[in-house]
Design a protein around this motif. Structure first.
Motif, PDB file in Angstrom:
ATOM      1  N   GLN A 189       7.837  -1.770  -2.285  1.00 37.28           N
ATOM      2  CA  GLN A 189       7.060  -1.943  -1.054  1.00 37.28           C
ATOM      3  C   GLN A 189       7.224  -3.351  -0.489  1.00 37.28           C
ATOM      4  N   GLN A 190       6.605  -3.567   0.659  1.00 38.45           N
ATOM      5  CA  GLN A 190       6.673  -4.883   1.282  1.00 38.45           C
ATOM      6  C   GLN A 190       5.649  -5.807   0.606  1.00 38.45           C
ATOM      7  N   THR A 191       6.037  -6.376  -0.527  1.00 36.78           N
ATOM      8  CA  THR A 191       5.106  -7.212  -1.285  1.00 36.78           C
ATOM      9  C   THR A 191       5.597  -8.643  -1.398  1.00 36.78           C
ATOM     10  N   LEU A 228       2.876   3.432  -5.269  1.00 37.12           N
ATOM     11  CA  LEU A 228       3.583   2.351  -4.570  1.00 37.12           C
ATOM     12  C   LEU A 228       4.692   1.754  -5.440  1.00 37.12           C
ATOM     13  N   SER A 229       4.433   1.670  -6.740  1.00 35.42           N
ATOM     14  CA  SER A 229       5.368   0.983  -7.635  1.00 35.42           C
ATOM     15  C   SER A 229       6.273   1.932  -8.408  1.00 35.42           C
ATOM     16  N   LEU A 287       1.030  -3.512   3.176  1.00 36.79           N
ATOM     17  CA  LEU A 287       0.959  -2.209   2.521  1.00 36.79           C
ATOM     18  C   LEU A 287       0.436  -1.140   3.480  1.00 36.79           C
ATOM     19  N   ILE A 327       4.192   2.612   3.875  1.00 43.54           N
ATOM     20  CA  ILE A 327       4.783   2.598   2.537  1.00 43.54           C
ATOM     21  C   ILE A 327       6.156   3.271   2.495  1.00 43.54           C
ATOM     22  N   THR A 328       6.993   2.693   1.651  1.00 39.70           N
ATOM     23  CA  THR A 328       8.339   3.220   1.456  1.00 39.70           C
ATOM     24  C   THR A 328       8.260   4.482   0.616  1.00 39.70           C
TER      25      THR A 328
END
Lengths: 396, 346
Positions: free
Chosen positions: B13-15, B287-288, B21, B24-25
């Protein structure tokens, strides 16, 4: 701060399957590096190794009433050595199952000794081998966790060849910082195509017997084995046998090259220095050094230089890798056991195959077994990635 | 106490750099792969030789080390290190029948390569350790730093974790029953629990010290246990909370490692039942993805929530308190390895 005592030990290597057998071989200068009989590799008959001459099937049978098909040779070595250490220290079932008993293992190869099975599982589409959760480093510690039902903090460390020295110092710190009351610490590695071919590709394996600290050394011999120690707080020992105190430790990085140590031996120097400071000792207090002494061009020279920097003229030193071969993730723990054994019996174990000193330092290792009175012993372990660790044990 | 001063998180993700967030991808073929940035800090020649795990860890560590150039040590948790290089070397062994091989993959594949490379590039000769205890590799690295700072609060450490998905470890873990048989999107991961989850990868690096000044979050306590007995997990969590001031001090937010694997639901339900009614509940594995050090993404999420004071909508399972001062993370790796971590705001 509590003193950390060693109350039990266990070891299996190419020179013996028990503490007693290992000591007998060291006393009688009987090395265990031979041509391979069990491990199937293209280098069998060419590259001598410190192989334990017991098949995995026989080891399995000696440890299990009901076979566990998921266990690798590395896991078997862990169980063998840890059982001896636990018995030796007299830890009860209740103590093992308590949340204040920690277990810290260390390995570099883990279950990858099954190189062909790993290859097949990495590519197989339909069904895996029984080993699909047994390849990683943690798998070797988890077999001991399961067998002994340990509920405290559990860890597995991999800092290449210094892995189990770091497991020992991590266990001591868990006790000191109140995260455990006692810790079973050590490491294991078995022979693997992965390491045989890796080290061979780096041109650091000797096709003859390794000769640590010899001018004409040609490289290291790989070995396999496991060793575990039981660490307890001084106030908990209650009249039990105490082998030694873990009085100091150091950990630093050489920060120079992925697979060799800097010429001035900076990482080794710093880890030895830190261990002395932590033990509140002077260099002159050390009575013997169990050197890392792999027998490679790079290690023995840089280790000698670092000893010269710290000690001037070093105390008696030797490399027991000339008996066992380099057992990688197990070596720090195996050599810790030898160090503690030497200290407890007031004896020095020699380096085999040494003939001529390295010109740069002229240092000559202990060439023959002898009795000697001393108080403190240092054990060095240096690894790929510049990971250097040093342990100091003292008479209790 | 361990205080967190700065962090960098690479994930699917864009972290990294600007956290976002809100969009989300989506996972592909049950995998969530890291969005790698352009690595401007690593010389191109060095970069080419690096495997993904080494690249991600060095890439996320170097920007932090510009601001804190010489920490008192480097501590990394990774279950597998460079898995891709490991199997590439294995392929060489099999393909060339143990003939003449090149050692590059071998050297890159060792688990300690990330911590070692960071030390080498930044000439850091201090404490250096790599924890590889599968689903508790990150927690052991955290505990290592926690203990060092307890011993000497004036010190500063680079603390982190990294693990990569390679086709090979994905396949081995798939054969071992970790992942769903059918393709499932991470957006629907929690809709129909079934055996297995989806895979992920990532890297988290942090600067931590024993001093609160300039920090945005702190770790109060942590504990781990190995068991498959859900009652023992519940009892251990209960005792852990009580040792840390419960019920007078209760978490405002519970973050769990729920991953859509039906076999693990009982553990997470138990943890949810233990916290007070007003405690908000969040989760993050959609997300992860799941991997041995995925809990470090949950840890990063907790520190972000403490830093910004906001819970991203996408992670919220049950709303509750909105002023978040204390967070409990409960993660469980494959039903055996359990970790409890308590964090608080500065």
């Amino acid at each position: 701060m509590s003193r950390i005592m060693i109350t039990g030990m266990g070891v299996i290597s190419a020179i013996g399957t028990t503490l007693k057998e290992n000591r007998d071989s060291l006393i009688n200068e009987r090395g265990g590096i031979t041509q391979l009989e069990f491990y199937p590799t293209a280098y069998a008959g060419r590259l001598p190794c410190g192989e334990i001459k017991i098949s995995s099937a026989a080891l399995h049978k000696s440890l299990f009433t009901y076979p566990d098909p998921t266990i690798t040779r590395s896991g078997l070595l862990v169980l063998h050595a840890a059982e001896e250490a636990i018995k030796d220290s007299g830890l009860t079932q209740e103590q093992l199952a308590s949340t204040d008993t920690a277990l810290v293992g260390a390995t570099t190869v883990g279950g990858m000794c099954l190189t062909d099975e790993l290859f097949s599982d990495a590519h197989e589409k339909i069904s895996g081998s029984p080993y699909t959760s047994s390849y990683d480093c943690a798998s070797i510690t988890l077999v001991a966790q399961k067998r002994f039902g340990i509920l405290g903090e559990i860890n597995t460390i991999n800092t290449a060849c210094s892995s189990s020295a770091n497991a020992i110092l991590y266990g001591a710190r868990l006790i000191r910082q109140g995260f455990a009351r006692r810790a079973i610490v050590g490491g294991a590695d078995s022979l693997a195509k992965f390491t045989i071919n890796g080290f061979n590709a780096l041109n650091i394996l000797s096709y003859g017997l390794c000769a640590p600290f010899d001018r004409d050394r040609r490289g290291l011999n790989l070995g396999e084995g496991a060793a575990f120690l039981v660490l307890e707080k001084e106030e908990d020992v209650n009249g039990k046998k105490i082998y030694a105190e873990l009085s100091g430790y150091g950990n630093s990085n050489d920060a120079f090259h992925p697979s060799s140590i800097s010429l001035e031996g900076e990482g080794p120097y710093l880890s030895m220095k830190e261990a002395l400071e932590r033990a509140k000792l002077n260099a002159g207090d050390i009575g013997y050094i169990n050197a890392h002494g792999t027998g490679t061009e790079n290690n023995d020279e840089t280790e000698s230089v670092s000893m010269q920097r710290l000690f001037g003229t070093p105390p008696p030193f030797a490399s027991t890798k000339s008996f066992t071969g380099h057992t990688l993730g197990a070596s720090g723990a195996i050599e810790a056991v030898y160090s503690v054994m030497g200290l407890a019996h007031q004896e020095l174990y020699p380096s085999l195959q040494f003939r001529e000193p390295i010109p740069a330092t002229g240092f000559i290792p202990v060439k023959h077994y002898r009795k000697q009175a001393f108080q403190h012993i240092m054990s060095n372990s240096f690894g790929f990635g510049g990971n250097c660790s040093t342990l100091i044990f003292s008479k209790p | 106490m361990l205080y967190i001063h700065k962090s960098a998180c690479f994930s699917a993700q864009q972290t990294y750099s600007e956290t976002d967030l809100s969009v989300i991808t989506e996972s592909k073929d049950n995998r969530l792969k890291v969005k790698e940035p352009v690595y401007t800090d690593i010389p191109p020649g060095t970069l080419r030789r690096m495997g993904k795990a080494v690249r991600m860890s060095v890439g996320s560590a170097l920007p932090l080390l510009k601001e804190f150039p010489q920490p008192d040590g480097i501590i990394i948790g990774t279950a597998n290190g460079g898995m891709e290089d490991c199997i590439k070397f294995l392929n060489q062994i099999i393909e060339y029948r143990e003939g003449l091989l090149t050692p590059g993959n071998f050297v890159q594949s060792t688990s300690n390569a990330p911590a070692a490379q960071i030390a080498m590039i930044t000439k850091n000769k201090k404490y250096n350790n790599t924890h590889t205890h599968r689903g508790l590799a990150f927690e052991n690295a955290l505990l290592d730093a926690f203990m060092l700072l307890k011993e000497n609060p004036d010190r500063t450490y680079l603390l982190g974790s990294v693990d990569e998905i390679s086709d090979y470890n994905f396949n081995i873990d798939r054969l071992d029953g970790c992942f769903r048989d059918e393709i499932v999107s991470n957006k629907q991961l929690f809709d129909h629990p079934a055996a297995g989850t989806i895979a992920g990868e990532g890297s988290l690096m942090m600067i931590v010290s024993g001093q609160p000044s300039g920090a945005f979050a702190a770790v109060d306590a942590l504990q781990t246990i190995h068991t498959t007995d859900e009652r023992l997990v519940l009892k251990t969590l209960f005792e852990f909370l009580h040792k840390n001031g419960f019920p007078a001090v209760a978490p405002d937010l519970l973050i769990t490692g729920e991953n859509g694997d039906a076999r693990l639901e009982k553990y997470y339900r138990n943890a949810e039942s233990l916290v007070p009614r007003g405690t908000a509940i969040a989760r993050f594995k959609h997300l992860s993805g799941e991997y041995s050090t995925a809990s470090s993404f949950g840890f990063w999420l907790a520190t972000e929530i403490l830093r910004t004071g906001k819970i991203p909508e996408i992670v919220l399972k049950k709303s509750g308190k909105t002023d978040i001062r204390k967070i409990l993370i409960y993660n469980n790796y494959r039903g055996l390895q359990h970790a409890f971590v308590l964090l608080s705001a500065r």
